[in-house]
Design an enzyme around this catalytic site. Sequence first.
Site, PDB file in Angstrom:
ATOM      1  N   ARG A  84     -10.063  36.106 -28.908  1.00 38.66           N
ATOM      2  CA  ARG A  84     -10.201  35.946 -27.291  1.00 38.66           C
ATOM      3  C   ARG A  84      -9.089  36.644 -26.844  1.00 38.66           C
ATOM      4  NH1 ARG A  84      -9.102  30.781 -23.540  1.00 38.66           N
ATOM      5  NH2 ARG A  84      -9.357  31.924 -21.807  1.00 38.66           N
ATOM      6  N   HIS A 129      -6.862  35.724 -16.193  1.00 37.25           N
ATOM      7  CA  HIS A 129      -6.297  34.909 -16.865  1.00 37.25           C
ATOM      8  C   HIS A 129      -4.764  35.149 -16.151  1.00 37.25           C
ATOM      9  CE1 HIS A 129      -5.427  32.148 -20.571  1.00 37.25           C
ATOM     10  NE2 HIS A 129      -4.644  32.358 -19.896  1.00 37.25           N
ATOM     11  N   GLU A 174      -9.013  28.534 -16.278  1.00 40.39           N
ATOM     12  CA  GLU A 174      -8.225  27.328 -15.702  1.00 40.39           C
ATOM     13  C   GLU A 174      -7.621  27.593 -14.425  1.00 40.39           C
ATOM     14  OE1 GLU A 174      -4.894  26.441 -18.365  1.00 40.39           O
ATOM     15  OE2 GLU A 174      -5.943  26.125 -20.002  1.00 40.39           O
ATOM     16  N   ASN A 314     -10.789  24.134 -22.654  1.00 37.47           N
ATOM     17  CA  ASN A 314      -9.320  24.195 -23.181  1.00 37.47           C
ATOM     18  C   ASN A 314      -8.750  22.815 -22.999  1.00 37.47           C
ATOM     19  OD1 ASN A 314      -9.692  26.970 -22.819  1.00 37.47           O
ATOM     20  ND2 ASN A 314      -8.383  27.315 -21.299  1.00 37.47           N
ATOM     21  N   TYR A 316      -5.553  20.231 -24.761  1.00 34.27           N
ATOM     22  CA  TYR A 316      -4.294  20.329 -25.469  1.00 34.27           C
ATOM     23  C   TYR A 316      -3.892  18.739 -25.524  1.00 34.27           C
ATOM     24  CZ  TYR A 316      -3.562  25.366 -24.776  1.00 34.27           C
ATOM     25  OH  TYR A 316      -3.781  26.473 -24.806  1.00 34.27           O
ATOM     26  N   GLU A 376      -9.409  26.934 -25.954  1.00 32.72           N
ATOM     27  CA  GLU A 376      -8.058  26.900 -26.405  1.00 32.72           C
ATOM     28  C   GLU A 376      -7.702  25.667 -27.028  1.00 32.72           C
ATOM     29  OE1 GLU A 376      -5.326  27.728 -23.211  1.00 32.72           O
ATOM     30  OE2 GLU A 376      -6.474  29.507 -22.694  1.00 32.72           O
TER      31      GLU A 376
HETATM   32  C1  PNW Z   1      -3.018  27.002 -21.175  1.00 35.73           C
HETATM   33  N1  PNW Z   1      -0.637  21.660 -18.561  1.00 35.73           N
HETATM   34  O1  PNW Z   1      -2.188  26.549 -19.845  1.00 35.73           O
HETATM   35  C2  PNW Z   1      -3.186  28.578 -20.617  1.00 35.73           C
HETATM   36  O2  PNW Z   1      -4.653  29.039 -20.662  1.00 35.73           O
HETATM   37  C3  PNW Z   1      -2.372  29.554 -21.744  1.00 35.73           C
HETATM   38  O3  PNW Z   1      -2.223  30.727 -21.140  1.00 35.73           O
HETATM   39  C4  PNW Z   1      -1.216  28.864 -22.042  1.00 35.73           C
HETATM   40  O4  PNW Z   1      -0.413  29.665 -22.724  1.00 35.73           O
HETATM   41  C5  PNW Z   1      -1.695  27.409 -23.072  1.00 35.73           C
HETATM   42  O5  PNW Z   1      -2.538  26.572 -22.212  1.00 35.73           O
HETATM   43  C6  PNW Z   1      -0.510  26.531 -23.345  1.00 35.73           C
HETATM   44  O6  PNW Z   1       0.240  26.135 -22.308  1.00 35.73           O
HETATM   45  C7  PNW Z   1      -1.715  25.308 -19.625  1.00 35.73           C
HETATM   46  O7  PNW Z   1       0.255  21.356 -17.914  1.00 35.73           O
HETATM   47  C8  PNW Z   1      -0.903  25.175 -18.694  1.00 35.73           C
HETATM   48  O8  PNW Z   1      -1.234  20.520 -18.945  1.00 35.73           O
HETATM   49  C9  PNW Z   1      -0.424  23.835 -18.342  1.00 35.73           C
HETATM   50  C10 PNW Z   1      -0.923  22.869 -19.215  1.00 35.73           C
HETATM   51  C11 PNW Z   1      -2.005  23.041 -19.722  1.00 35.73           C
HETATM   52  C12 PNW Z   1      -2.356  24.216 -20.061  1.00 35.73           C
END
Ligand code: PNW
Length: 472
Positions: A84, A129, A174, A314, A316, A376
């Site tokens: 991707r 992006h 996002e 996406n 995390y 992601e």
């Molecule tokens: C995503 N948060 O960004 C983006 O899609 C990527 O470009 C980035 O590098 C990746 O995750 C890691 O950060 C985020 O604050 C930015 O929760 C902020 C957050 C989560 C994802």
Amino acid sequence: LVAAVACEELDFPPGFQFGAASAAYQVEGGWNASDKAENIWDRFVHDKPHFVADLANGDVACDSYHLWRRDIEMAAELGLHFYRFSIAWSRLLPNGFADKISEDGLNYYNNVIDGLLEKGIQPMVTLYHWDLPQSLQDLGGWTNPLIVDWFGDYARVVFSHFADRVKIWITINEPLSFCDGTYSYGTNAPGIYDPEVGTYLCNKNVLLAHAKAYRIYDKEFREMYQGELTLANHLMWYEPFTPEDEELTETARQYMVGRYSHAVYSKEGGWPPAVEQVVAELSKAKGYSESTLPAFTDEEIEFIRGTFDYYAVNHYTSQLTRTVDDGSPGLNVEYEIHPDWKPTQSSWFYVYPEGIRKQILWLRERYGDMKFIITENGYSSSIGLQDTERIEYYKEYLKQLLLGIKEDGLNITGYTAWTLMDNFEWTDGYNSRFGLYEVDFSSPERTRTPKASAEFYKNLIRHNSLSIYDEL
Ligand code: PNW
């Protein structure tokens, strides 16, 4: 026999697709190569360098503009099924508009796409992006409703040149990160703080722009190319602090996730009612004559509703939600971190593997059964090749996805590691590293070296299973 059963439980379904991701501004560099025009991140890092850790910028980044052959080689080393990456709007259309298409821009992305396909790796392409051409920002960017047509024109150019070979698309990455990041917090390019009006104008125009690209694909390209499209949402999972916090937690989910999902994926379309209510209340209290959440017309609701072929996740991290009952208007919650969740190198990011499964179950419950692709997921560390914590993170999150697939019957068909290699992590600069490969940013060659996690990911893909890791 017991062992064999246990093993099978850790197998991914046959045909499950593994990939890794990147984004143009984070890896390409070549910020002014050939006729590429300035975008909002170029302008932001040059004009407001203090916003970024160590005054870093993406002028060169991983230099993938020149080193794309090596990137493809790494994707092949890992045995990725797909890679991707995103297209830089201002590299392809230097004016932002479709009046001029850059030959060098076209060549660059054709090289990447063809190079991947030669190795049997499917390209998954993101159109946007976060790197808006500065010329369009000067005209109001995502707050100008005309951007819906500008984005549509850009999408048509991309589809006409690449859709013969690219079958899986993400229109916009996002919106939460860049609409709220830009206007609610002022920390994302172009750093315009305007939380009451700007954020919601951006929200509405993003949803319409996504739908515009989807409708264009439907009408002009789908029959010929049979691709799949959606937008990608950043999904932070919210868990109630106590059972009494459940009601407001659900409102928080609607605000953070529903705001970018309801219009596209729900049966009714439009804004989530809870979000309409919260913003209306706040607007009234602040003295606006009407809600600063711009209403959709019935036509617009129909235009956006159903513009997806899968849901792009996406994910995390998670947060706990606590009600602050001070009677003030708006969403009265505080976000907290569970003491058991381990921190990472990124301030916003704590490890809670169960969150990913709960998040997808929530999406299925609200919007119905559909295909989910994790677009992601990955771990933030400091520099270092022995990244055992990253391997741990991948194992734990992937195990939750397996449980979701096997016990809950979730239709998850693919997984994308963020990210192929260390890169420009926005305002964290080069301090937070998410890569499977380390990049030496002090060398002009931008040498890439596999971390321990690269070996892990490669074996996982080869065996299509977590069973090779007995400690699980
Ligand atoms: C995503 N948060 O960004 C983006 O899609 C990527 O470009 C980035 O590098 C990746 O995750 C890691 O950060 C985020 O604050 C930015 O929760 C902020 C957050 C989560 C994802």
